[in-house]
Design an enzyme around this catalytic site. Sequence first.
Site: not given
Length: 218
Positions: A38, A64-66
């Site tokens: 990530r 950027i999503s969790q």
Amino acid sequence: MQIQSHPLPSEKMMFQLNLRRRGISDQAVLKAMEDVPRELFVSPADHDYAYRDTALGIDCGQTISQPFVVAYMTEQLQVRPEHRVLEIGTGSGYQAAILSKLSREVVTIERFRTLADRARKVLARLGSANVEVVLGDGLDLPETLGTFDRIMVTAAMEEVPQALLNRLEPGGMLIAPVGPLQSSQMLKRFQRSGEDYPSQELVAVRFVPTLPGVAREL
């Protein structure tokens, strides 16, 4: 201060443990989340936060999503190795990288050239050869893209266009955050059954809005 280029083992362990504690149980999804680094998809200033369960800002005013949302949406989409998957809203490319570990092919659409170019480079670096990053309008897809077994929309829509639902193969699934663009939305899953598209509400979420057209700048 020098930014760490690799997460500490303890950070990766907590990352996985948090996903399991919050109910992610699909082993293929958990392995994909473990295997995709990530930290390559966040800005250099956020490297130390890459494995925290929070959304992070990226270029062009996007996010950027969790990690939990990425894992949850992926698990709910029920992706299989034979599937052809469409993602609308490439962003950093992180979600596409996760999907690439689970499917035969991923086509991901991004309206910002900066994001599309960067995602293409990071995905190539990872060897994600089954991902095609397309600069384009996710609300006006070229006919040449064909149909898909699974579709994931990673930006909010007030409603899912019928033209997009029509891109599903029989039995195919689409998942998208649906609702007001300036507040929270409901994550909904649609499944094609003949010419019907029954939907199921999953969980409340908040995403940046889906916008028409290709961005003129950035």
